[in-house]
Design a protein around this motif. Structure first.
Motif, PDB file in Angstrom:
ATOM      1  N   VAL A  60     -15.650 -13.765 100.448  1.00 39.83           N
ATOM      2  CA  VAL A  60     -14.783 -13.657 101.631  1.00 39.83           C
ATOM      3  C   VAL A  60     -13.847 -12.454 101.471  1.00 39.83           C
ATOM      4  N   PHE A  61     -13.270 -12.288 100.270  1.00 43.02           N
ATOM      5  CA  PHE A  61     -12.382 -11.135 100.059  1.00 43.02           C
ATOM      6  C   PHE A  61     -13.154  -9.824 100.221  1.00 43.02           C
ATOM      7  N   ILE A  62     -14.358  -9.768  99.613  1.00 45.48           N
ATOM      8  CA  ILE A  62     -15.138  -8.526  99.694  1.00 45.48           C
ATOM      9  C   ILE A  62     -15.525  -8.250 101.139  1.00 45.48           C
ATOM     10  N   GLY A  63     -15.936  -9.309 101.859  1.00 44.96           N
ATOM     11  CA  GLY A  63     -16.330  -9.116 103.256  1.00 44.96           C
ATOM     12  C   GLY A  63     -15.197  -8.569 104.096  1.00 44.96           C
ATOM     13  N   LEU A  64     -13.992  -9.158 103.935  1.00 42.92           N
ATOM     14  CA  LEU A  64     -12.842  -8.671 104.694  1.00 42.92           C
ATOM     15  C   LEU A  64     -12.530  -7.231 104.322  1.00 42.92           C
ATOM     16  N   LYS A  65     -12.611  -6.931 103.019  1.00 42.96           N
ATOM     17  CA  LYS A  65     -12.249  -5.587 102.560  1.00 42.96           C
ATOM     18  C   LYS A  65     -13.239  -4.553 103.084  1.00 42.96           C
ATOM     19  N   VAL A  66     -14.543  -4.864 102.942  1.00 40.06           N
ATOM     20  CA  VAL A  66     -15.558  -3.896 103.389  1.00 40.06           C
ATOM     21  C   VAL A  66     -15.495  -3.728 104.910  1.00 40.06           C
ATOM     22  N   GLY A  67     -15.311  -4.857 105.644  1.00 44.70           N
ATOM     23  CA  GLY A  67     -15.257  -4.767 107.100  1.00 44.70           C
ATOM     24  C   GLY A  67     -14.121  -3.902 107.581  1.00 44.70           C
ATOM     25  N   THR A  68     -12.908  -4.144 107.064  1.00 47.51           N
ATOM     26  CA  THR A  68     -11.763  -3.364 107.523  1.00 47.51           C
ATOM     27  C   THR A  68     -11.859  -1.921 107.042  1.00 47.51           C
ATOM     28  N   GLU A  69     -12.450  -1.734 105.842  1.00 43.88           N
ATOM     29  CA  GLU A  69     -12.567  -0.383 105.299  1.00 43.88           C
ATOM     30  C   GLU A  69     -13.508   0.462 106.162  1.00 43.88           C
ATOM     31  N   MET A  70     -14.677  -0.133 106.492  1.00 49.01           N
ATOM     32  CA  MET A  70     -15.650   0.590 107.319  1.00 49.01           C
ATOM     33  C   MET A  70     -15.091   0.839 108.719  1.00 49.01           C
ATOM     34  N   ALA A  71     -14.369  -0.153 109.270  1.00 48.55           N
ATOM     35  CA  ALA A  71     -13.792   0.048 110.598  1.00 48.55           C
ATOM     36  C   ALA A  71     -12.750   1.164 110.552  1.00 48.55           C
ATOM     37  N   GLY A  72     -11.959   1.199 109.470  1.00 52.45           N
ATOM     38  CA  GLY A  72     -10.984   2.273 109.321  1.00 52.45           C
ATOM     39  C   GLY A  72     -11.649   3.631 109.168  1.00 52.45           C
ATOM     40  N   LEU A  73     -12.804   3.638 108.453  1.00 59.13           N
ATOM     41  CA  LEU A  73     -13.564   4.874 108.266  1.00 59.13           C
ATOM     42  C   LEU A  73     -14.066   5.398 109.617  1.00 59.13           C
ATOM     43  N   LEU A  74     -14.608   4.459 110.440  1.00 60.12           N
ATOM     44  CA  LEU A  74     -15.080   4.852 111.774  1.00 60.12           C
ATOM     45  C   LEU A  74     -13.913   5.348 112.615  1.00 60.12           C
ATOM     46  N   HIS A  75     -12.758   4.703 112.431  1.00 59.51           N
ATOM     47  CA  HIS A  75     -11.574   5.112 113.197  1.00 59.51           C
ATOM     48  C   HIS A  75     -11.172   6.522 112.847  1.00 59.51           C
ATOM     49  N   SER A  76     -11.216   6.868 111.544  1.00 61.78           N
ATOM     50  CA  SER A  76     -10.811   8.236 111.199  1.00 61.78           C
ATOM     51  C   SER A  76     -11.883   9.236 111.616  1.00 61.78           C
ATOM     52  N   MET A  77     -13.173   8.838 111.652  1.00 61.16           N
ATOM     53  CA  MET A  77     -14.207   9.768 112.122  1.00 61.16           C
ATOM     54  C   MET A  77     -14.111   9.971 113.629  1.00 61.16           C
ATOM     55  N   LYS A  78     -13.668   8.935 114.320  1.00 57.00           N
ATOM     56  CA  LYS A  78     -13.464   9.031 115.775  1.00 57.00           C
ATOM     57  C   LYS A  78     -12.332  10.009 116.087  1.00 57.00           C
ATOM     58  N   GLY A  79     -11.428  10.202 115.126  1.00 53.80           N
ATOM     59  CA  GLY A  79     -10.336  11.134 115.353  1.00 53.80           C
ATOM     60  C   GLY A  79      -9.073  10.464 115.823  1.00 53.80           C
ATOM     61  N   GLY A  80      -8.873   9.230 115.415  1.00 51.61           N
ATOM     62  CA  GLY A  80      -7.638   8.550 115.780  1.00 51.61           C
ATOM     63  C   GLY A  80      -6.517   8.912 114.830  1.00 51.61           C
ATOM     64  N   GLU A  81      -5.332   8.386 115.110  1.00 49.24           N
ATOM     65  CA  GLU A  81      -4.207   8.685 114.225  1.00 49.24           C
ATOM     66  C   GLU A  81      -4.283   7.779 113.006  1.00 49.24           C
ATOM     67  N   HIS A  82      -3.609   8.217 111.939  1.00 54.36           N
ATOM     68  CA  HIS A  82      -3.736   7.499 110.678  1.00 54.36           C
ATOM     69  C   HIS A  82      -2.435   6.826 110.305  1.00 54.36           C
ATOM     70  N   GLY A  83      -2.557   5.633 109.760  1.00 51.05           N
ATOM     71  CA  GLY A  83      -1.370   4.892 109.349  1.00 51.05           C
ATOM     72  C   GLY A  83      -1.084   5.086 107.878  1.00 51.05           C
TER      73      GLY A  83
END
Lengths: 227, 114
Positions: free
Chosen positions: A204-227
């Protein structure tokens, strides 16, 4: 010159594969280590899926390193793409069909991803595929819905917390069972969801981590702002 | 022997195809595609070595006696994730290079000439 070098490398590579084809017998019985895992795993760890036990318990430190590599890659992408100015005017609005369909599909895909990582010790799959399935839901959301996943800070908090809990679970293994990432929970009934000790917890921890990490990766490739 | 050709030969062919793409193309994105194809070939090859005749997936279940080797599958699980991470990092580098040089050909990068 360059072409000749390339040709030599290709021929050597082909030779290695061809020699495997001739030397390594196909379809032989598993070796000693594999037989040990297959014979003793059900009583010792209680996981139905032996691959999961190998990934999480026998080679748990390796998986922690893998999660770290994924984190470093996401960090690298984020660092490389921060502060880029994109022309946002070119982006067209998604059509009604796409956005309405996505609104129904999005929770289903997230649910399916969660199913995969919760049942990682029983069925094929686990934390990494489940996390990537969740990230595809966010990819669809970035394409079709406006304003989804804009709260990138929340992703980073979830990711960091999940990673920290993974390491804390490992350290609890030292305190309660003797070695890092060792099982310290009761095994439960073989084949049920709440079984196999710490394996579902870790996935469960790995799934949450990989999911949010990949979504964040897509977000930065999309060109959104970074937190 | 036929199984051996299918499980070792086709992944090997895929890996060699990826290597040819990687070495012959000048477009950076095509090179990354070649790297991914090569990686898929190598992963399939490692999974192919675990196959046991008449064996099933290593999930313990009543009524099955022969299981495949679980270790190559666990190793490939790691390799796939690392592959995704390196591809993402490579694509980010390509975006940066495109911004800086205005092209994604390897010939645009004069600093890497040898």
């Amino acid at each position: 010159m360059k072409k000749i070098f390339g040709l030599i490398i290709i021929v050597l590579f082909a030779y290695v594969f061809l020699s495997f084809l001739l030397v390594v017998p196909f379809g032989r019985k598993p070796g000693h280590v594999a037989n040990y895992y297959l014979d003793t795993e059900p009583e010792k760890l209680g996981g139905k899926n032996v691959v999961t036990s190998v990934v999480l318990i026998y080679r748990g430190l390796d998986t922690l390193g893998e999660v770290t590599v994924l984190f470093l890659a996401a960090l690298g992408v984020s660092a490389l793409l921060t502060g880029m100015k994109r022309d946002r005017k070119k982006i067209r609005k998604p059509s009604l069909i796409v956005s309405a369909g996505t609104r129904y599909l999005f929770p289903m895909i997230v649910l399916f991803g969660s199913y995969i990582f919760v049942h990682g010790h029983l069925t094929p799959g686990g934390g990494f595929p489940g996390g990537v399935v969740i990230a595809t839901a966010f990819l669809l959301g970035y394409v079709a819905l406006e304003g989804i996943g804009e709260n990138i800070k929340m992703f980073h908090i979830t990711e960091g917390t999940a990673g920290l809990l993974y390491v804390i679970t490992g350290i609890l293994g030292i305190a309660l069972a003797g070695t890092f990432l060792e099982n310290f929970l009761p095994l439960g009934r073989f084949g049920s969801v709440f079984s196999a000790g710490i394996m579902p917890v870790l996935y469960v921890f790995i799934g949450l981590k990989v999911g949010t990490e990949m979504a964040g990766l897509l977000h930065s490739m999309k060109g959104g702002e970074h937190g | 022997m036929v199984n051996g050709i299918v499980f070792y030969g086709i992944p090997g062919l895929l890996a060699i195809m990826g290597l040819v793409i990687l070495l012959q193309r000048e477009n950076l994105i095509k090179m990354l595609i070649g790297l991914s194809v090569m990686e898929t070939g190598v992963n399939l090859f490692i999974v192919g070595t675990n196959d046991v005749l008449k064996g099933t997936a290593p999930i313990i279940e009543e009524g099955f006696r022969i299981y495949c080797d679980p270790i190559p599958q666990a190793l490939v699980l790691t390799a796939i994730v690392i592959g995704v991470a390196t591809t993402a990092l490579g694509l980010a580098l390509v975006i940066r290079i495109y911004e800086k040089k205005g092209g994604i050909s390897i010939k645009d990068i004069k600093e890497m000439k040898w």
